[in-house]
Design an enzyme around this catalytic site. Structure first.
Site, PDB file in Angstrom:
ATOM      1  N   CYS A 250      -1.390   4.059  11.001  1.00 20.02           N
ATOM      2  CA  CYS A 250      -1.246   5.308  11.774  1.00 20.02           C
ATOM      3  C   CYS A 250      -2.535   5.518  12.567  1.00 20.02           C
ATOM      4  O   CYS A 250      -3.086   6.606  12.603  1.00 20.02           O
ATOM      5  CB  CYS A 250      -0.896   6.490  10.886  1.00 20.02           C
ATOM      6  SG  CYS A 250      -2.031   6.778   9.528  1.00 20.02           S
TER       7      CYS A 250
ATOM      8  N   CYS B 109       0.897  -1.179   0.000  1.00 25.31           N
ATOM      9  CA  CYS B 109       0.000   0.000   0.000  1.00 25.31           C
ATOM     10  C   CYS B 109       0.919   1.208   0.000  1.00 25.31           C
ATOM     11  O   CYS B 109       1.210   1.778   1.050  1.00 25.31           O
ATOM     12  CB  CYS B 109      -0.880  -0.010   1.239  1.00 25.31           C
ATOM     13  SG  CYS B 109      -2.071  -1.357   1.252  1.00 25.31           S
TER      14      CYS B 109
ATOM     15  N   ASP C  53       1.436  -1.295   4.979  1.00 25.30           N
ATOM     16  CA  ASP C  53       1.119  -0.033   5.661  1.00 25.30           C
ATOM     17  C   ASP C  53      -0.353   0.218   5.347  1.00 25.30           C
ATOM     18  O   ASP C  53      -0.692   0.909   4.382  1.00 25.30           O
ATOM     19  CB  ASP C  53       2.028   1.079   5.094  1.00 25.30           C
ATOM     20  CG  ASP C  53       1.913   2.370   5.876  1.00 25.30           C
ATOM     21  OD1 ASP C  53       1.425   2.346   7.018  1.00 25.30           O
ATOM     22  OD2 ASP C  53       2.310   3.426   5.330  1.00 25.30           O
TER      23      ASP C  53
ATOM     24  N   GLY D 275       4.538   7.020  -1.147  1.00 23.51           N
ATOM     25  CA  GLY D 275       5.874   6.483  -1.376  1.00 23.51           C
ATOM     26  C   GLY D 275       6.916   6.798  -0.318  1.00 23.51           C
ATOM     27  O   GLY D 275       8.094   6.477  -0.490  1.00 23.51           O
ATOM     28  N   GLY D 276       6.487   7.398   0.800  1.00 19.54           N
ATOM     29  CA  GLY D 276       7.449   7.709   1.860  1.00 19.54           C
ATOM     30  C   GLY D 276       8.189   6.456   2.330  1.00 19.54           C
ATOM     31  O   GLY D 276       9.419   6.430   2.436  1.00 19.54           O
TER      32      GLY D 276
ATOM     33  N   ASP E 203      -5.131  -3.921  -6.763  1.00 15.78           N
ATOM     34  CA  ASP E 203      -5.685  -4.172  -5.440  1.00 15.78           C
ATOM     35  C   ASP E 203      -4.817  -5.241  -4.758  1.00 15.78           C
ATOM     36  O   ASP E 203      -4.775  -6.394  -5.212  1.00 15.78           O
ATOM     37  CB  ASP E 203      -7.126  -4.676  -5.618  1.00 15.78           C
ATOM     38  CG  ASP E 203      -7.811  -4.946  -4.282  1.00 15.78           C
ATOM     39  OD1 ASP E 203      -7.115  -4.937  -3.243  1.00 15.78           O
ATOM     40  OD2 ASP E 203      -9.032  -5.184  -4.292  1.00 15.78           O
TER      41      ASP E 203
END
Ligand SMILES: C[S@@+](CC[C@H](N)C(=O)[O-])C[C@H]1O[C@@H](n2cnc3c(N)ncnc32)[C@H](O)[C@@H]1O
Length: 429
Positions: free
Chosen positions: A371, A249, A318, A253-254, A299
């Site tokens: 998060c 996921c 993530d 792109g961090g 997906d």
């Protein structure tokens, strides 16, 4: 456009369901450049204090304004925030709000003037009464406050307080191409004071936020903007050069680019992203960091459509989540999330875990990250997964900040001034 009017319009669009990221930039573009930071601070501030301001508004207005007059309501929200914030003199705030309101609706000047002057006269009493509502005192919507209190009986107040404070601007240094000390020195030379983060080796915290164009090495990907807690993901997954790694996921792109750096820029890396809109930002990040990676729009929960049948050494999931750990960066989250969203994201997370697990090599590791601060998306998710997956185990984690959960580890918002993040490292037999 006047910054207070731009802020009121942005607040209105967010209250109507729009996101800060999408609604604010076009409005800011209409504000003179030297006043854009002011407009932005007003919107963020009003959203952070929203529940308190809403309770005060309930006292000030005998009946709510009609929907067609919401601009007046939003101008009042912004002005009340300014009167709380006390950056501008009270008289200037009131004068400006009255003038702006009158220009929008000729009848509204007296109403706005009356409300704001009453607020100034009765401020302490009004605030005290408003704060009797738990949601207004905690600056969180009622359902979310209840959920956080349930999951964090000892910490909910600290989590609520940290979620209402602005977040620092944190950088990631590409340690495969330079040292943090050199980067700190270059920042200082450019008049950008900063400190090394206390526990994350690649992280630097700027004393004052700066535009990315001013950051040394940003254009070449030597530095990136990323919260220190988010930087823990690549360290925990610890990819080694040459390994096959999946970031399931990935946008924007961090973490993909951090994995690339952590693997000394020699991984066989695949990044997946479902959203066409977000994939553009992902591509930009990959290009900026010169990250050599196979990019697939797909997906992740349906590997039949994209998987080449070769197993991965490492997988980062993530997962999409409520983002309740990053309210300090995205205060509009408080307006948009609904209790039923948590069940929906938890189901998506379960489906992603189940679909991706077979793609991992025996002996491989999957890092599950969110998060979120809610157990339903974190330890409860992983407990269920472990119960139904005999070849999965979760070796205990111990990080330098945050707390252990029944399984996995939580960085609470505000721990060493970081965002809220949850991590569980899953090992395949
Ligand atoms: C938490 S964000 C990822 C942030 C990213 N890892 C980073 O550090 O920059 C989750 C991302 O997953 C994407 N996503 C959601 N469901 C997905 C799915 N089923 N397959 C692939 N990507 C998905 C979302 O569009 C979103 O971009």
């Amino acid at each position: 456009m006047q910054p207070r009017l731009a802020a009121a319009k942005a607040l209105g669009r967010i209250r109507d369901g729009g996101s800060l990221d999408r609604e604010l930039p076009p409005l800011l573009a209409e504000v003179p450049p030297e006043q854009q930071a002011t407009a932005q601070a007003l919107v963020y501030g009003a959203l952070r204090q929203f529940e308190l301001l809403e309770a005060v508004m309930g006292e000030l207005l005998r009946k709510p304004l009609k929907r067609k007059d919401r601009i007046i309501d939003n101008l009042l929200f912004i002005a009340l925030f300014e009167l709380l914030d006390q950056v501008s003199p009270d008289y200037a705030v009131v004068d400006s709000a009255v003038r702006l309101a009158r220009r929008q609706r000729s009848w509204s000047g007296a109403l706005v003037n009356g409300c704001l002057r009453r607020f100034l006269r009765e401020k302490e009493a009004l605030l005290e009464r408003a704060r009797r509502q738990p949601s207004a005192a905690a600056l969180l919507p009622g359902w979310l406050l209840d959920a956080i209190r349930r999951d964090w009986p000892d910490d909910w107040q600290a989590i609520a307080a940290a979620s209402a404070r602005p977040a620092p601007m944190t950088l990631r240094v590409d340690l495969s191409r330079g040292s943090r000390d050199d980067c700190l020195a270059r920042l200082r030379q450019q008049g950008l004071p900063a400190d090394a983060h206390a526990c994350v080796k690649s992280a630097i915290v700027l004393t004052t936020p700066a535009p990315v164009s001013a950051l040394p090495g940003f254009a070449e990907g030597l530095t990136s903007v990323q919260d220190a807690a988010a930087q823990m993901a690549a360290t925990l997954l610890a990819p080694r050069p040459g390994e096959r790694v999946l970031d399931a996921c990935a946008a924007p792109g961090g973490k993909t680019t951090h994995l690339w750096e952590a693997g000394e820029r020699r991984l066989r890396l695949t990044a997946l992203e479902i959203s066409e809109r977000r994939i553009a930002a992902l591509r930009e990040t990959l290009d900026r960091c010169a990250c050599d990676c196979r990019l697939i729009q797909a997906d992740a929960a349906r590997p039949d459509a994209w998987w080449d049948g070769k197993h991965y050494d490492r997988i980062l999931l993530d997962a999409p989540c409520s983002a309740t750990g990053v309210i300090r960066r995205h205060p509009d989250i408080k307006r948009h999330r609904r209790p039923e969203d948590i069940e929906r994201t938890a189901a998506t997370q379960a489906a992603l875990l189940k679909a991706l697990w077979p793609l991992l090599k025996p002996g491989g590791r999957l890092l599950y990250a969110t998060c979120s601060v809610l157990a339903a998306e974190n330890e409860a998710r992983i407990e269920s997964f472990l119960a139904e997956t005999p070849d999965a185990s979760a070796p205990p984690l111990a990080l330098d900040a945050g707390v252990a959960r029944s399984v996995g580890w939580q960085i609470r918002p505000g721990d060493l001034d970081m965002d809220g993040f949850y991590f569980a490292l899953l090992q395949k037999q």
